[in-house]
Write an enzyme that holds these catalytic residues in place. Structure first.
Site, mmCIF file in Angstrom:
data_model
loop_
_atom_site.group_PDB
_atom_site.id
_atom_site.type_symbol
_atom_site.label_atom_id
_atom_site.label_comp_id
_atom_site.label_asym_id
_atom_site.label_seq_id
_atom_site.Cartn_x
_atom_site.Cartn_y
_atom_site.Cartn_z
ATOM 1 C CD GLU A 175 -3.255 -0.841 1.949
ATOM 2 O OE1 GLU A 175 -3.265 0.122 2.723
ATOM 3 O OE2 GLU A 175 -4.229 -1.600 1.816
ATOM 4 C CD GLU A 375 -3.603 -5.904 3.398
ATOM 5 O OE1 GLU A 375 -4.497 -5.125 3.805
ATOM 6 O OE2 GLU A 375 -2.395 -5.712 3.582
HETATM 7 C C1 GBH Z 1 -4.818 -2.177 5.045
HETATM 8 O O1 GBH Z 1 -5.141 -0.853 4.873
HETATM 9 C C2 GBH Z 1 -3.418 -2.393 5.592
HETATM 10 O O2 GBH Z 1 -2.564 -2.926 4.606
HETATM 11 C C3 GBH Z 1 -3.398 -3.253 6.810
HETATM 12 O O3 GBH Z 1 -2.163 -3.167 7.415
HETATM 13 C C4 GBH Z 1 -4.554 -2.856 7.703
HETATM 14 O O4 GBH Z 1 -4.501 -3.535 8.938
HETATM 15 C C5 GBH Z 1 -5.841 -3.192 7.020
HETATM 16 O O5 GBH Z 1 -5.859 -2.785 5.697
HETATM 17 C C6 GBH Z 1 -7.088 -2.706 7.734
HETATM 18 O O6 GBH Z 1 -7.163 -1.327 7.836
HETATM 19 O O7 GBH Z 1 -8.935 7.106 3.678
HETATM 20 O O8 GBH Z 1 -11.262 6.751 4.237
HETATM 21 O O9 GBH Z 1 -9.932 4.923 3.472
HETATM 22 C C7 GBH Z 1 -6.446 -0.674 4.307
HETATM 23 C C8 GBH Z 1 -6.626 0.642 3.688
HETATM 24 C C9 GBH Z 1 -6.325 2.910 4.013
HETATM 25 C C10 GBH Z 1 -7.973 1.729 5.304
HETATM 26 C C11 GBH Z 1 -6.497 4.100 4.915
HETATM 27 C C12 GBH Z 1 -8.148 2.914 6.187
HETATM 28 C C13 GBH Z 1 -8.116 5.318 6.174
HETATM 29 C C14 GBH Z 1 -9.491 5.853 5.946
HETATM 30 N N1 GBH Z 1 -6.675 1.687 4.683
HETATM 31 N N2 GBH Z 1 -7.868 4.114 5.420
HETATM 32 S S1 GBH Z 1 -9.921 6.174 4.244
#
Ligand code: GBH
Length: 469
Positions: A175, A375
């Protein structure tokens, strides 16, 4: 199975040889944050700074996987997985980021990989899941400097050389979007009179133009790492990335809207996916008002687009809905409605169709020949019931729906070779701490006892049948 116990003709099967995997990352489960010569990472620093993580949780102990890895591999086997995506903590191998490797750190991953192989589980190693050595943050401001991209490639070359006889699949970076945008451009939001900081380590506040340079160094690090693996691992070693592509979903499944969505996905991933797969930045990306252009050379672009063996995508939620438009750029984004259903996390907009479109667009936009879902999963409000079980019906619903859409893609010939569920077990969730449970396996964070959830049983049966069940 049909009524008479024979496979029904409507059975939604995946291609033979499909990998059924589960995924984790080092900082989120290992613990042992300063053991056996490990250096601090930027997440150790960030989590130790009070106020950054909910309840001031940290990954200091986490799931204690560092000591319990044998039990964890046995449980992964038990949920029916034949592949495990884990990540390697760079500061365990190079406590100072560069220089002399720490053999005790490498030993841990050798033990882990040997346990997997003995259990018949294929190891897929992620080389960067955000836990940058703090030393490189201090010396270079992390990914603001090209020196970090180069140090990453040196570390990757060393690991691929050491583990190359046993680990045949690598993901360079997890990511790009999350750690670049979240780590280098934290934002303040006001919630009910309180200001909270959104983002994560190293919590820098860069301008848009500066951020573009960080993106460039991240994809350059990926490209240099691919070259390092080619140079130091046995031939036949396979490598790709694991990016959380933002996917535009066509609001109507008709050619003009499908094409509009493809154009939107390509443009909205210009700084990551598009440059890694096409070897150039789009004109629109370079011209973006006020954003400035990254400084780069043609040679760097070639490195960034080094040929890959597969692409990995993390798929959780639709990025946008899109419809065709007569106006430039040929598509229009439709905002997601306030009442749109979501999973436990408020960011986690629920629409399983994104899985179908994500896989299909990797093929239709970039002609991908091998795709992994690196994922997919969700947090749910799991509790241990009186009967000792964890009834995560919503996770079962989620998996069945998303895997149903993935099977739809494979049945149409989209070359998806495997699926990794996030996550194998409940773990430390960035910023949210231990409150958000993503696992197929429940973890009691007082006793560290592990218990498979209802969803683990669903996964086991789906993997056994190689089908949506
Ligand atoms: C992944 O992120 C990660 O790779 C992992 O480590 C994590 O534990 C898992 O998923 C669960 O979160 O900008 O509105 O989307 C997932 C993508 C990106 C989700 C940032 C949360 C913040 C809010 N993430 N996002 S938003």
């Amino acid at each position: 199975m049909g009524a008479a116990g024979t496979p029904s003709t409507s059975e939604r099967r995946f291609p033979d040889g499909f990998y059924w995997g589960v995924a984790t990352s080092s900082y989120q489960i290992e613990g042992a944050w300063d053991e056996d010569g490990k250096g601090p990472s930027i997440w150790d620093t960030y989590a130790h700074d009070p106020g950054n993580i909910k309840n001031d949780d940290s990954g200091d102990v986490a799931n204690d996987h560092y000591h319990r890895y044998a039990e964890d591999v046995a449980m992964i086997k038990d949920v029916g997985a034949n592949a495990y995506r884990f990540s390697i903590a760079w500061p365990r191998i190079f406590p100072d980021g560069v220089g002399k490797p720490n053999s005790k750190g490498l030993d841990f991953y050798e033990r882990l990989v040997d346990a997997m192989l003995a259990a018949g589980i294929e190891p897929f190693a992620t080389l960067y899941h955000w836990d940058l050595p703090q030393a490189l943050q201090d010396r270079y401001d992390g990914w603001r400097s090209k020196e970090t991209s180069k140090a990453f490639a040196d570390y990757v070359g060393y690991v691929a050389h050491q583990l190359g006889d046993r680990v045949k699949h690598y993901f360079t970076i997890n990511e790009f979007r999350s750690f670049v945008e979240g780590g280098y451009q934290v934002v303040d939001v006001k919630v009910g009179g309180k200001t909270i900081q959104l983002g994560g380590a190293p919590a820098m506040r860069l301008t848009d133009a500066e951020l573009k340079q960080v993106r460039h160094h991240a994809v350059l690090g990926h490209g240099l790492a691919v070259e390092a693996i080619r140079a130091s691992a046995p031939s036949g070693t396979k490598v790709g990335f694991a990016e959380n592509i933002r996917v535009a979903v066509p609001i109507i499944d008709e050619p003009e809207h499908v094409k509009a969505a493809e154009a939107a996905t390509r443009e909205r991933n210009a700084g990551f996916m598009t440059v890694m797969l096409e070897g150039h930045y789009t004109d629109e990306y370079l011209a973006e008002a006020g954003g400035g252009s990254p400084t780069f050379t043609d040679d760097e672009l070639k490195t960034i687009a080094s040929p890959l063996d597969f692409v990995g995508i993390n798929v959780y939620r639709p990025g946008w809905y899109v419809e065709a438009s007569d106006d430039r750029p040929g598509y229009r984004e439709i905002p997601i409605n306030a009442s749109h259903p979501h999973m436990l996390s408020s960011w986690h907009v629920l629409d399983a169709e994104v899985m179908y479109w994500a896989a299909r667009q990797m093929q239709s936009i970039w002609d991908a020949k091998s795709i992994f879902i690196t994922e997919n999963g969700c947090a749910t409000s799991d509790v241990v019931a009186d009967d000792g079980r964890i009834h995560d019906t919503d996770r079962v619903m989620f998996m069945r729906a998303y895997l149903g859409q993935l099977q739809r893609a494979t049945s149409e010939g989209v070359p998806v070779d495997g699926y990794f569920h996030w996550s194998a077990q409940d773990n430390f969730e960035w910023v949210d701490g231990y409150g958000n449970r993503f696992g197929l396996i429940y973890v009691d964070f007082e006793t560290l006892e592990r218990t498979p959830k209802l969803s683990a049983g669903w996964f086991r049966e789906a993997a056994r049948r190689n089908a949506v069940v």
